[in-house]
Design a protein around this motif. Sequence first.
Motif, PDB file in Angstrom:
ATOM      1  N   PRO A   1       0.904  -1.067   0.220  1.00  0.00           N
ATOM      2  CA  PRO A   1      -0.075  -0.061   0.207  1.00  0.00           C
ATOM      3  C   PRO A   1       0.943   1.373   0.139  1.00  0.00           C
ATOM      4  O   PRO A   1       0.405   2.204  -0.722  1.00  0.00           O
ATOM      5  N   LEU A   2       1.988   1.225   0.828  1.00  0.00           N
ATOM      6  CA  LEU A   2       2.928   2.374   0.618  1.00  0.00           C
ATOM      7  C   LEU A   2       3.448   2.589  -0.741  1.00  0.00           C
ATOM      8  O   LEU A   2       3.658   3.741  -1.343  1.00  0.00           O
ATOM      9  N   LEU A   3       3.704   1.387  -1.294  1.00  0.00           N
ATOM     10  CA  LEU A   3       4.396   1.524  -2.998  1.00  0.00           C
ATOM     11  C   LEU A   3       3.165   2.068  -3.598  1.00  0.00           C
ATOM     12  O   LEU A   3       3.369   2.975  -4.588  1.00  0.00           O
ATOM     13  N   ALA A   4       1.934   1.748  -3.710  1.00  0.00           N
ATOM     14  CA  ALA A   4       0.916   2.209  -4.330  1.00  0.00           C
ATOM     15  C   ALA A   4       0.783   3.793  -4.295  1.00  0.00           C
ATOM     16  O   ALA A   4       0.597   4.198  -5.166  1.00  0.00           O
ATOM     17  N   GLU A   5       1.094   4.108  -3.063  1.00  0.00           N
ATOM     18  CA  GLU A   5       0.732   5.806  -2.802  1.00  0.00           C
ATOM     19  C   GLU A   5       1.841   6.265  -3.513  1.00  0.00           C
ATOM     20  O   GLU A   5       1.799   7.325  -4.327  1.00  0.00           O
ATOM     21  N   LEU A   6       2.993   5.860  -3.504  1.00  0.00           N
ATOM     22  CA  LEU A   6       4.282   6.523  -3.991  1.00  0.00           C
ATOM     23  C   LEU A   6       3.965   6.555  -5.556  1.00  0.00           C
ATOM     24  O   LEU A   6       4.356   7.405  -6.190  1.00  0.00           O
ATOM     25  N   LEU A   7       3.755   5.308  -6.012  1.00  0.00           N
ATOM     26  CA  LEU A   7       3.523   5.096  -7.765  1.00  0.00           C
ATOM     27  C   LEU A   7       2.443   6.250  -7.972  1.00  0.00           C
ATOM     28  O   LEU A   7       2.603   6.840  -9.047  1.00  0.00           O
ATOM     29  N   ALA A   8       1.372   6.365  -7.400  1.00  0.00           N
ATOM     30  CA  ALA A   8       0.266   7.304  -7.661  1.00  0.00           C
ATOM     31  C   ALA A   8       0.864   8.782  -7.757  1.00  0.00           C
ATOM     32  O   ALA A   8       0.288   9.525  -8.486  1.00  0.00           O
ATOM     33  N   SER A   9       1.603   9.072  -6.848  1.00  0.00           N
ATOM     34  CA  SER A   9       2.237  10.293  -7.133  1.00  0.00           C
ATOM     35  C   SER A   9       3.406  10.595  -7.886  1.00  0.00           C
ATOM     36  O   SER A   9       3.761  11.580  -8.336  1.00  0.00           O
ATOM     37  N   LEU A  10       4.261   9.466  -8.331  1.00  0.00           N
ATOM     38  CA  LEU A  10       5.131   9.652  -9.383  1.00  0.00           C
ATOM     39  C   LEU A  10       4.967   9.225 -10.857  1.00  0.00           C
ATOM     40  O   LEU A  10       5.528   9.867 -11.687  1.00  0.00           O
ATOM     41  N   LEU A  11       3.906   8.600 -11.151  1.00  0.00           N
ATOM     42  CA  LEU A  11       3.607   7.956 -12.213  1.00  0.00           C
ATOM     43  C   LEU A  11       2.174   8.572 -13.040  1.00  0.00           C
ATOM     44  O   LEU A  11       1.578   9.060 -11.969  1.00  0.00           O
ATOM     45  N   PRO A  12       2.131   8.756 -14.021  1.00  0.00           N
ATOM     46  CA  PRO A  12       0.601   9.107 -14.648  1.00  0.00           C
ATOM     47  C   PRO A  12      -0.419   8.188 -14.216  1.00  0.00           C
ATOM     48  O   PRO A  12      -0.150   7.231 -14.104  1.00  0.00           O
ATOM     49  N   GLU A  13      -1.276   8.915 -14.147  1.00  0.00           N
ATOM     50  CA  GLU A  13      -2.515   8.312 -13.353  1.00  0.00           C
ATOM     51  C   GLU A  13      -2.763   6.997 -14.091  1.00  0.00           C
ATOM     52  O   GLU A  13      -2.918   6.981 -15.296  1.00  0.00           O
ATOM     53  N   HIS A  14      -3.392   6.097 -13.204  1.00  0.00           N
ATOM     54  CA  HIS A  14      -3.870   4.766 -13.621  1.00  0.00           C
ATOM     55  C   HIS A  14      -2.418   3.677 -14.378  1.00  0.00           C
ATOM     56  O   HIS A  14      -2.907   2.795 -14.840  1.00  0.00           O
ATOM     57  N   THR A  15      -1.303   4.309 -14.284  1.00  0.00           N
ATOM     58  CA  THR A  15      -0.266   3.543 -15.012  1.00  0.00           C
ATOM     59  C   THR A  15      -0.069   1.924 -14.153  1.00  0.00           C
ATOM     60  O   THR A  15      -0.040   1.060 -14.783  1.00  0.00           O
ATOM     61  N   VAL A  16       0.062   2.314 -12.919  1.00  0.00           N
ATOM     62  CA  VAL A  16      -0.179   1.244 -11.781  1.00  0.00           C
ATOM     63  C   VAL A  16      -1.329   1.308 -10.839  1.00  0.00           C
ATOM     64  O   VAL A  16      -1.242   2.484 -10.187  1.00  0.00           O
ATOM     65  N   GLN A  17      -1.963   0.265 -10.663  1.00  0.00           N
ATOM     66  CA  GLN A  17      -3.138   0.277  -9.851  1.00  0.00           C
ATOM     67  C   GLN A  17      -2.937  -1.085  -9.006  1.00  0.00           C
ATOM     68  O   GLN A  17      -2.663  -1.992  -9.356  1.00  0.00           O
ATOM     69  N   PHE A  18      -3.702  -0.807  -7.858  1.00  0.00           N
ATOM     70  CA  PHE A  18      -3.631  -1.953  -6.865  1.00  0.00           C
ATOM     71  C   PHE A  18      -4.978  -2.403  -6.517  1.00  0.00           C
ATOM     72  O   PHE A  18      -6.054  -1.565  -6.413  1.00  0.00           O
ATOM     73  N   VAL A  19      -5.460  -3.808  -6.444  1.00  0.00           N
ATOM     74  CA  VAL A  19      -6.738  -4.121  -6.274  1.00  0.00           C
ATOM     75  C   VAL A  19      -6.546  -5.349  -5.128  1.00  0.00           C
ATOM     76  O   VAL A  19      -5.486  -6.047  -5.170  1.00  0.00           O
ATOM     77  N   TYR A  20      -7.276  -4.938  -3.859  1.00  0.00           N
ATOM     78  CA  TYR A  20      -7.075  -5.958  -2.839  1.00  0.00           C
ATOM     79  C   TYR A  20      -8.382  -6.779  -2.659  1.00  0.00           C
ATOM     80  O   TYR A  20      -9.475  -6.423  -2.986  1.00  0.00           O
TER      81      TYR A  20
END
Length: 452
Positions: A169-188
């Motif tokens: 979940p921390l990585l998900a936050e970081l990627l959302a701030s650094l990569l264009p929207e929806h490039t990496v998403q997480f589903v739980y």
Amino acid sequence: MSSALLYTHDPRTGHPLGGYPLSDAANVGRVAQQSAAAWDTHWRHTTTVQRAGALQAVAAAMRQQQQAFAQAEAADTGKPLAAAWQEVDGAIALWEYAAALALTRQGENHTQARAGGMALTLDEPIGPVALIVPWNYPLITVAERLPFALAAGCSVVVKPSELAVGALPLLAELLASLLPEHTVQFVYGQGPEVGEALVSHPAIRMVAFVGSTRVGRIIEQAAALHGKRFAGELGGNNYVLVAADADIAVAARAIAAGLLRNGGQACIAGNRVLVDPAVADALLASLPQAMAEHLAANPLQPMITLAHRQQLAAYVDQAESAGWQRVPVSQVPGDGQFFGPVLLDGCHPDSPLFHQEIFGPVLTIARVPQAQFVSALQQSEHGLALYVWSANLTQAMQLARQVRVGRIWINADPTQWVGGLPVGGFGASGLGRECGLQGLSAYCVPKSVLIG
Ligand code: NAD
């Protein structure tokens, strides 16, 4: 998305930890479509320099937050903090490695293949990828794949395990701030609902899976049914070979460390030993102390669930009923989900018990002449990792050439590894290779173009 939350637990205490938004099939469908749109409109068109820069920025941000990442990785997996810290180090190195590799992306040209014309191959990203990972090494199993898929130009939807999400979940936050929207998403969520919805969604072009052989086979079939590429790294049941000329003291320390890491819940744990009878007694005499010393420096990790702990206890009961002898080793408190190490001597290499994945701190030992090592290995349906202890490097290399195993350590333990080497298994341990150049190619498709 439903309003329900997924809770994981601290396996040391059983206490629930942070809730993550639980996906359902409808939500997974939306996420997959967003992933396809992000890929098609943006990420596949980025330059290799842009991708390398983005991956490097992720690595740098993880380094800045390393303590938080290590704490999160330890919380619901039950790892000691020091082990989690090392895991974050390894993950950062893989993001950096993939950043450097991104710059090497190029196709091929065949300028002299045809008089008066030209042919070339375009090295294209395969498209949106589903990445489904297990609970035991969340950050590393993702780092072995995600940055390589991004370097290739793919978008990715990651599904962590429902048992432990670690620092994802921390990585998900970081990627959302650094990569264009929806490039990496997480589903739980649970595998059979959320994972299956992801695998079968038409927008997903490839499934990269890490987990058990049983689930891997289900996903492989589903991917084939929907015409998708599949790469799977599956279960392990790994041999340690100890030849008559091995340095027994060094081997015993490495065997103890390799078995007890992550509480034995590691796909590459060396959990079954074939030892030449000439040195079997010496090895058996060294192992209890090597285990005790390892545990004094590295507290044992609990089992991920009580059910898993019970399965291990049942395995040991069956082994003792089969006549395998339990050698005393120093005990750790066996309360709750903790399960102390078990050392079993006199195991029968032909028994089905010897051929099933244990996934816990149980070491099975069979006394087998070293001339029979290769034929014993050829009976194994698993082929993930192998550890060879011998002073004769020529023989060890000949053995490495003969066996169907994806990762082989000669006079080394699993803590020694190089991030750029491809990883993957044979047989029941999976197919496909991740990491390194091969790992990047796994997410690419060449297109051939002829210009008249
Ligand atoms: P698992 O196979 O039970 O679960 C792995 C992932 O698959 C989880 O995210 C789960 O939710 C998902 N899943 C389950 N059923 C699914 C379905 N029907 N469709 C789609 N997704 C589904 O594995 P686990 O218990 O989390 O991890 C332990 C296993 O993983 C062991 O067998 C271990 O050897 C293996 N493992 C292998 C490697 C490797 O690199 N080879 C690394 C780590 C773990």
